[in-house]
Design a protein around this motif. Structure first.
Motif, PDB file in Angstrom:
ATOM      1  N   ALA A  55     -31.999 -46.779 -71.013  1.00  0.00           N
ATOM      2  CA  ALA A  55     -31.143 -46.253 -72.286  1.00  0.00           C
ATOM      3  C   ALA A  55     -31.418 -47.520 -73.018  1.00  0.00           C
ATOM      4  N   SER A  56     -31.311 -47.338 -74.406  1.00  0.00           N
ATOM      5  CA  SER A  56     -31.032 -48.884 -75.369  1.00  0.00           C
ATOM      6  C   SER A  56     -29.732 -48.814 -76.165  1.00  0.00           C
ATOM      7  N   TYR A  57     -29.056 -47.487 -76.146  1.00  0.00           N
ATOM      8  CA  TYR A  57     -27.737 -47.517 -76.785  1.00  0.00           C
ATOM      9  C   TYR A  57     -26.834 -46.724 -76.039  1.00  0.00           C
ATOM     10  N   ASP A  58     -25.640 -47.338 -76.137  1.00  0.00           N
ATOM     11  CA  ASP A  58     -24.346 -46.711 -75.648  1.00  0.00           C
ATOM     12  C   ASP A  58     -23.498 -45.896 -76.407  1.00  0.00           C
ATOM     13  N   ILE A  59     -23.694 -46.374 -77.726  1.00  0.00           N
ATOM     14  CA  ILE A  59     -22.733 -45.531 -78.787  1.00  0.00           C
ATOM     15  C   ILE A  59     -23.976 -45.232 -79.954  1.00  0.00           C
ATOM     16  N   VAL A  60     -23.725 -43.979 -80.343  1.00  0.00           N
ATOM     17  CA  VAL A  60     -24.928 -43.708 -81.558  1.00  0.00           C
ATOM     18  C   VAL A  60     -24.166 -43.176 -82.552  1.00  0.00           C
ATOM     19  N   GLU A  61     -24.781 -43.355 -83.794  1.00  0.00           N
ATOM     20  CA  GLU A  61     -24.295 -42.554 -84.880  1.00  0.00           C
ATOM     21  C   GLU A  61     -24.931 -41.071 -85.006  1.00  0.00           C
ATOM     22  N   VAL A  62     -23.902 -40.190 -85.349  1.00  0.00           N
ATOM     23  CA  VAL A  62     -24.311 -38.961 -85.430  1.00  0.00           C
ATOM     24  C   VAL A  62     -23.813 -38.394 -86.811  1.00  0.00           C
ATOM     25  N   TYR A  63     -24.628 -37.146 -87.057  1.00  0.00           N
ATOM     26  CA  TYR A  63     -24.296 -36.306 -88.127  1.00  0.00           C
ATOM     27  C   TYR A  63     -24.177 -35.007 -87.682  1.00  0.00           C
ATOM     28  N   ASN A  64     -23.511 -33.914 -88.354  1.00  0.00           N
ATOM     29  CA  ASN A  64     -23.171 -32.792 -87.903  1.00  0.00           C
ATOM     30  C   ASN A  64     -24.498 -32.036 -87.093  1.00  0.00           C
ATOM     31  N   THR A  65     -25.656 -32.160 -87.758  1.00  0.00           N
ATOM     32  CA  THR A  65     -26.555 -31.497 -87.422  1.00  0.00           C
ATOM     33  C   THR A  65     -27.527 -32.533 -86.261  1.00  0.00           C
ATOM     34  N   THR A  66     -27.402 -33.609 -86.151  1.00  0.00           N
ATOM     35  CA  THR A  66     -28.006 -34.380 -85.086  1.00  0.00           C
ATOM     36  C   THR A  66     -27.095 -34.165 -83.788  1.00  0.00           C
ATOM     37  N   LEU A  67     -25.606 -34.158 -84.133  1.00  0.00           N
ATOM     38  CA  LEU A  67     -24.821 -34.015 -83.086  1.00  0.00           C
ATOM     39  C   LEU A  67     -25.096 -32.672 -82.264  1.00  0.00           C
ATOM     40  N   VAL A  68     -25.237 -31.499 -82.982  1.00  0.00           N
ATOM     41  CA  VAL A  68     -25.679 -30.383 -82.476  1.00  0.00           C
ATOM     42  C   VAL A  68     -26.905 -30.449 -81.486  1.00  0.00           C
ATOM     43  N   GLU A  69     -27.854 -31.033 -82.111  1.00  0.00           N
ATOM     44  CA  GLU A  69     -29.082 -31.296 -81.230  1.00  0.00           C
ATOM     45  C   GLU A  69     -28.881 -31.988 -79.990  1.00  0.00           C
ATOM     46  N   TYR A  70     -28.383 -33.151 -80.190  1.00  0.00           N
ATOM     47  CA  TYR A  70     -28.039 -34.242 -79.098  1.00  0.00           C
ATOM     48  C   TYR A  70     -27.253 -33.551 -78.047  1.00  0.00           C
ATOM     49  N   ALA A  71     -26.210 -32.646 -78.393  1.00  0.00           N
ATOM     50  CA  ALA A  71     -25.041 -32.262 -77.206  1.00  0.00           C
ATOM     51  C   ALA A  71     -25.818 -30.986 -76.596  1.00  0.00           C
ATOM     52  N   SER A  72     -26.541 -30.323 -77.645  1.00  0.00           N
ATOM     53  CA  SER A  72     -27.196 -29.075 -76.716  1.00  0.00           C
ATOM     54  C   SER A  72     -28.080 -29.364 -75.717  1.00  0.00           C
ATOM     55  N   LYS A  73     -28.531 -30.880 -75.764  1.00  0.00           N
ATOM     56  CA  LYS A  73     -29.592 -31.083 -74.618  1.00  0.00           C
ATOM     57  C   LYS A  73     -28.998 -32.044 -73.690  1.00  0.00           C
ATOM     58  N   GLY A  74     -27.553 -32.141 -73.845  1.00  0.00           N
ATOM     59  CA  GLY A  74     -26.789 -32.751 -72.851  1.00  0.00           C
ATOM     60  C   GLY A  74     -26.702 -34.419 -72.877  1.00  0.00           C
ATOM     61  N   TRP A  75     -27.085 -34.779 -73.956  1.00  0.00           N
ATOM     62  CA  TRP A  75     -27.136 -36.436 -74.142  1.00  0.00           C
ATOM     63  C   TRP A  75     -25.877 -37.046 -74.489  1.00  0.00           C
ATOM     64  N   LEU A  76     -25.119 -36.318 -74.916  1.00  0.00           N
ATOM     65  CA  LEU A  76     -23.766 -36.946 -75.193  1.00  0.00           C
ATOM     66  C   LEU A  76     -22.328 -36.649 -74.244  1.00  0.00           C
ATOM     67  N   ALA A  77     -21.625 -37.606 -74.049  1.00  0.00           N
ATOM     68  CA  ALA A  77     -20.349 -37.394 -73.341  1.00  0.00           C
ATOM     69  C   ALA A  77     -19.267 -36.680 -74.005  1.00  0.00           C
ATOM     70  N   PRO A  78     -18.530 -35.742 -73.818  1.00  0.00           N
ATOM     71  CA  PRO A  78     -17.551 -35.126 -74.298  1.00  0.00           C
ATOM     72  C   PRO A  78     -16.359 -36.067 -74.072  1.00  0.00           C
ATOM     73  N   LEU A  79     -15.729 -35.897 -75.513  1.00  0.00           N
ATOM     74  CA  LEU A  79     -14.359 -36.835 -75.672  1.00  0.00           C
ATOM     75  C   LEU A  79     -13.075 -36.060 -75.412  1.00  0.00           C
ATOM     76  N   ASP A  80     -13.105 -34.676 -75.183  1.00  0.00           N
ATOM     77  CA  ASP A  80     -11.742 -33.900 -75.082  1.00  0.00           C
ATOM     78  C   ASP A  80     -10.668 -34.398 -74.345  1.00  0.00           C
ATOM     79  N   GLU A  81     -11.061 -34.697 -73.050  1.00  0.00           N
ATOM     80  CA  GLU A  81      -9.740 -35.153 -72.284  1.00  0.00           C
ATOM     81  C   GLU A  81      -9.151 -36.542 -72.782  1.00  0.00           C
ATOM     82  N   TRP A  82     -10.049 -37.316 -73.398  1.00  0.00           N
ATOM     83  CA  TRP A  82      -9.791 -38.890 -73.750  1.00  0.00           C
ATOM     84  C   TRP A  82      -8.983 -38.618 -75.007  1.00  0.00           C
ATOM     85  N   VAL A  83      -9.330 -37.663 -75.878  1.00  0.00           N
ATOM     86  CA  VAL A  83      -8.580 -37.490 -76.997  1.00  0.00           C
ATOM     87  C   VAL A  83      -7.107 -36.935 -76.847  1.00  0.00           C
ATOM     88  N   ALA A  84      -7.176 -35.919 -75.757  1.00  0.00           N
ATOM     89  CA  ALA A  84      -5.936 -35.273 -75.539  1.00  0.00           C
ATOM     90  C   ALA A  84      -4.889 -36.367 -74.768  1.00  0.00           C
TER      91      ALA A  84
END
Length: 387
Positions: free
Chosen positions: A45-74
């Motif tokens: 992997a080259s990147y630890d943090i990536v910029e996303v937009y609403n459309t790319t977020l859906v693509e990346y998240a649907s493929k399991g590429w992003l870490a969920p933030l729910d617990e951290w935000v809570a």
């Protein structure tokens, strides 16, 4: 470097044993490089943090590429400022019920216009396409501009956005409830006719214009009205960049028809954590949070419609960004995102050439839109979205 990225890189400076490599690239390169890195094993992997937009977020998240933030935000939402972000905006950074990115800014199309020209001709800011057409005719007749209107109609990408804006404002949609393309519709045909008419008021190179070129046409006086993403408004009122910096005003995006919602698309930008990163999650989440911190919001205010509600309501910051109100009014009137579904990039890519064909043509739009539906159906089946 934009103020949001600057905030994150600065935050990293105080973290022991953490080396920062910031690789700014243009949008096209992002779409190529980010998926390549996110899809690799951790060692590749080259990147630890990536910029996303609403459309790319859906693509990346649907493929399991992003870490969920729910617990951290809570746990950290109040201290980090995330709880100050409009819940509707955070909702657009979710996929399958989970939050995957922190939005630092939002954008939406608005009307940018030369107030001196419109006022001089007794023209109110147009609220519908018909009013815009009438205004353009009057501006042209008064010889104020031969090409009175501008928008981003680039045939390689932005024409799909322009079509979306007209289509949804006409009451149409890209797909039906079963996810099958429905562009060959009365609303789709009306949208094409709208784009043809808008194009008739633009320069001959209309289908090469991206957002930067569209703004330049307003800055240099070539055009008197434009429908452009709100964040570009900052460059129009900067005297170092615009000949007419004192003459611009901003209004909500017009509707394609009376009573319709604005012909505009709402987008959100933010940062997400790569699931394949080897850096500790809490460390990266803390860095991510600085992109929505007080400093990032204050520094970003003149250049973007920032995400924090308290900052949007700050009169000092509002004075630096006079286009904010037009953007917020456009959202209040119903402007929305593209359907946040993983298949949308496939549909847009497979239909774009036929939309260009329709906009460039003079015949029945339904012929080209029928081809677009057929191409989209084939592409969706090949990608496994349709049977």
């Amino acid at each position: 470097m934009d103020p949001f990225t600057r905030a994150m890189t600065s935050a990293c400076n105080g973290v022991k044993n953490l080396k920062v490599n910031h690789s700014p690239v243009d949008f096209s390169a992002q779409l190529e490089k980010a998926p390549l890195s996110l899809s690799q094993p951790a060692d590749g992997a080259s990147y630890d943090i990536v910029e996303v937009y609403n459309t790319t977020l859906v693509e990346y998240a649907s493929k399991g590429w992003l870490a969920p933030l729910d617990e951290w935000v809570a746990k950290n939402g109040e201290a980090s400022g995330v709880n100050d972000i409009d819940p509707a905006l955070l909702e657009k950074m979710k996929y399958d019920g989970h939050l995957y990115a922190l939005p630092n800014q939002q954008n939406v199309h608005i009307l940018m216009y030369r107030k001196d020209i419109l006022d001089g001709l007794g023209i109110q800011a147009p609220t519908t396409y018909d009013e815009l057409f009438a205004a353009a005719d009057k501006i042209r007749a008064a010889e104020k501009s031969e090409t009175p209107f501008v928008a981003s109609f680039n045939a390689d990408s932005d024409i799909s956005t322009a079509f979306n804006n007209a289509l949804t404002s006409q009451g149409g949609s890209w797909v039906n409830n079963e996810g099958r393309p429905t562009l060959a519709s009365p609303e789709g045909a009306a949208a094409i006719n709208d784009l043809r008419k808008l194009k008739s008021y633009m320069s001959s190179d209309a289908l090469t214009l991206n957002n930067a070129k569209a703004v330049a046409a307003l800055q240099n006086g070539q055009a008197a009205m434009g429908i452009i993403y709100a964040g570009r408004g900052a460059t129009l009122i900067d005297p170092a960049l615009s000949k007419f910096s004192n003459d611009f005003a901003f209004a909500p995006a017009p509707a394609a028809k009376a009573g319709g919602k604005p012909a505009a698309q709402w987008t959100q930008d933010g940062f997400a954590i790569a699931k394949n990163s080897k850096v500790g999650f809490d460390t990266l989440a803390g860095v991510l949070a600085t992109s929505v911190g007080d400093s990032a919001m204050t520094n970003g205010a003149p250049f973007a419609v920032i995400s924090r509600t308290s900052k949007l309501n700050d009169p000092t910051l509002q004075a630096k960004a006079p286009y904010w109100q037009a953007a917020l009014d456009t959202l209040e009137a119903g402007a929305d995102t593209l359907p946040l579904k993983p298949f949308m990039p496939t549909i847009q890519q497979s239909t774009r050439s036929f939309i260009v064909e329709a906009v460039n043509g003079a015949g029945d739009p339904m012929e080209a839109l029928g081809k677009a539906d057929a191409a989209a159906n084939s592409a969706l089946k090949s990608a496994g979205y349709l049977k």
